[in-house]
Design a protein around this motif. Structure first.
Motif, PDB file in Angstrom:
ATOM      1  N   GLY A 294      77.460  15.411 126.432  1.00 35.35           N
ATOM      2  CA  GLY A 294      76.285  16.172 126.382  1.00 35.35           C
ATOM      3  C   GLY A 294      76.426  17.610 127.124  1.00 35.35           C
ATOM      4  O   GLY A 294      77.226  17.805 127.805  1.00 35.35           O
TER       5      GLY A 294
ATOM      6  N   LYS B  52      82.934   6.106 129.973  1.00 31.53           N
ATOM      7  CA  LYS B  52      81.578   5.585 129.178  1.00 31.53           C
ATOM      8  C   LYS B  52      82.029   5.232 127.551  1.00 31.53           C
ATOM      9  O   LYS B  52      81.822   4.208 127.014  1.00 31.53           O
ATOM     10  CB  LYS B  52      80.789   6.698 129.089  1.00 31.53           C
ATOM     11  CG  LYS B  52      79.061   5.970 128.823  1.00 31.53           C
ATOM     12  CD  LYS B  52      78.055   7.184 128.498  1.00 31.53           C
ATOM     13  CE  LYS B  52      77.741   7.886 130.045  1.00 31.53           C
ATOM     14  NZ  LYS B  52      76.827   8.614 130.164  1.00 31.53           N
TER      15      LYS B  52
ATOM     16  N   LYS C 118      82.260  17.176 128.707  1.00 31.65           N
ATOM     17  CA  LYS C 118      81.036  17.563 129.269  1.00 31.65           C
ATOM     18  C   LYS C 118      80.717  19.143 129.400  1.00 31.65           C
ATOM     19  O   LYS C 118      81.759  19.609 129.506  1.00 31.65           O
ATOM     20  CB  LYS C 118      80.401  16.966 130.461  1.00 31.65           C
ATOM     21  CG  LYS C 118      79.005  16.472 130.758  1.00 31.65           C
ATOM     22  CD  LYS C 118      78.649  15.279 130.150  1.00 31.65           C
ATOM     23  CE  LYS C 118      77.164  15.138 130.350  1.00 31.65           C
ATOM     24  NZ  LYS C 118      76.901  13.912 129.892  1.00 31.65           N
TER      25      LYS C 118
HETATM   26  O1  LIG Z   1      73.611  11.247 124.883  1.00 35.91           O
HETATM   27  C1  LIG Z   1      74.149  12.167 124.320  1.00 35.91           C
HETATM   28  O2  LIG Z   1      73.675  12.884 123.597  1.00 35.91           O
HETATM   29  C2  LIG Z   1      75.618  12.207 124.763  1.00 35.91           C
HETATM   30  C3  LIG Z   1      76.137  11.414 125.446  1.00 35.91           C
HETATM   31  C4  LIG Z   1      76.372  11.852 126.810  1.00 35.91           C
HETATM   32  O3  LIG Z   1      76.391  12.987 127.181  1.00 35.91           O
HETATM   33  C5  LIG Z   1      76.070  11.024 128.006  1.00 35.91           C
HETATM   34  O4  LIG Z   1      75.959   9.836 127.871  1.00 35.91           O
HETATM   35  O5  LIG Z   1      75.781  11.370 129.170  1.00 35.91           O
END
Ligand SMILES: O=C(O)CCC(=O)C(=O)O
Ligand SMILES: NC(=O)C1=CN([C@@H]2O[C@H](COP(=O)(O)OP(=O)(O)OC[C@H]3O[C@@H](n4cnc5c(N)ncnc54)[C@H](O)[C@@H]3O)[C@@H](O)[C@H]2O)C=CC1
Length: 378
Positions: free
Chosen positions: A50, A76, A88
């Protein structure tokens, strides 16, 4: 600045990058975009993660955050068993003041320039709607609203994963999944934290909550009144000192640090925030204090599971199944930590590093389908 200082500076940046593959500084004067994209590891597939928007006080603070967050994404992805790598993005800016459609289009242009090496979507400070603008510039966007062909708000499965994490932790500590009657201290009532709070209230749990957004606090208080639940509002650092059973960090990272660690009276820490431990040694310190730590990247994988599923071809049932697996993965990590005399974060890291090693060998197995990149006659 002399040549020696210059040389030291550039070495320092590479030292900070350590095992990261690539870091991209994105600057667009017209829209005011100042962003950093970090790609940690693409052994398992293109990087995915994200995009966070925050008024970082310095570029160094933003860099520190994006490097740690992208590394966390590698772990993850491995733990959730999705074939993507860790990446990221962070935008330096105030999400309440600095957002424009053009800013997100500019970000989309930088993402597009990476030619499929990096996929992004929402995170703290950004919403699925922001990425509808970015989507005009690149296909490498995930998690936009369903009306735009995406899988929708990824905080829904993330919150569900946190609930599974809380149930597994309850089981490990008290022998039962039942969250009723236990008390949870939730820091942050944003996209994830608010949904966790609602579900905990619906399951008969008691809450302490805090958020700098008064509207979110008022809203959960009135929801609790409506369904006869119990919510106590606390301010700022008080959230670390409550007599709750479990601390549920759902705002920002680094909340377990030298300044907070002695304040905790809880038996466990389970939440959605990325990078909850400032350092791995804080995992050891929690263990010494008898506090069970649920590794963040195991618990908060629900959003990743949903957005990565979009890229395989979305399947709601698969998303639910994989999110549900957070419960058993976490219990396995707790058992492994106990058997091997490790902290829970050490056990989780070891599990991921082993799996990455195993997968990387399989990904390199030569076959006619997996042609080498160099040109040979076959
Ligand atoms: O949750 C999302 O949209 C993407 C995954 C992500 O960035 C996260 O899990 O921190
Ligand atoms: N949205 C998702 O699906 C995922 C989120 N996460 C992580 O979970 C955390 C929360 O994410 P979201 O809910 O999406 O973000 P968000 O931006 O929607 O919510 C964060 C909340 O924290 C509050 N907050 C900020 N500073 C605070 C402070 N000093 N004290 C108390 N509250 C404060 C904000 O007002 C906001 O309500 C972040 O660390 C994010 O990286 C991790 C995986 C997936």
């Amino acid at each position: 600045m002399n040549a020696v200082t210059n040389e030291w500076k550039s070495i320092d940046l590479f030292t900070q990058m350590k095992e990261h593959e690539q870091v991209i500084f994105c600057n667009d004067e017209q829209t005011g975009l100042k962003a950093i994209i970090a790609i940690h590891n693409t052994t398992l597939g293109p990087a995915l993660g994200g995009c966070r928007m925050q008024p970082y006080p310095t570029v160094d603070a933003a860099l520190f955050d994006v490097l740690r967050l992208s590394k966390g994404m590698t772990y993850k992805c491995i733990a959730a068993d999705v074939d993507f790598g860790g990446g990221k993005a962070v935008i330096i800016g105030d999400p309440n003041k600095d957002k424009t459609p053009e800013l997100f289009r500019a970000l989309g242009q930088f993402v597009e320039s990476l030619n499929g090496r990096f996929y992004t979507g929402t995170d703290m400070g950004t919403t699925p709607e922001d990425f509808v603008h970015a989507m005009k510039e690149t296909d490498c966007i995930v998690g936009v609203p369903q009306e735009y062909g995406g899988s929708g708000d990824s905080s829904v499965p993330t919150a569900l994963g946190v609930i599974y994490g809380l149930q597994a932790t309850n089981k490990a500590l008290w022998g039962s999944d039942d969250l009723q009657g236990k008390t949870y201290a939730i820091q942050g009532l944003g996209k994830v934290g608010y949904k966790v709070a609602e579900q905990l209230l619906e399951k008969g749990a008691n809450l302490y909550v805090c958020d700098i957004n008064q509207a979110a606090v008022d809203s959960i208080v009135s929801y609790a009144k409506e369904i006869g639940g119990s919510v106590k509002v606390v301010q700022g650092d008080e959230i670390y000192r409550t007599d709750a059973d479990v601390f549920v960090p759902c705002a920002f990272g680094n909340v377990v640090n030298d300044d907070t660690i002695d304040a905790f009276k809880v038996r466990a820490i389970v939440g959605s925030a990325n990078n909850q431990l400032l350092d791995v040694r804080h995992g050891q310190m929690l263990q010494e204090r008898g506090i069970l730590y649920a590794p963040d990247y195991i618990v908060n994988a629900g959003g990743l599971i949903q957005v990565s599923d979009e890229l395989y071809g979305p399947n709601k049932e698969r998303v639910l199944q994989k999110t549900k697996a957070i419960y058993s993965t976490l219990l396995d990590i707790y058992t492994q930590a106990e058997n091997e005399q490790l902290t829970t974060i050490e056990a989780a890291n070891r599990f991921c590093e082993k799996r990455l090693e195993m997968r990387s060998r399989r990904n390199n197995f030569f076959s006619h389908k997996k042609r080498p990149k160099w040109d040979i006659r076959l």
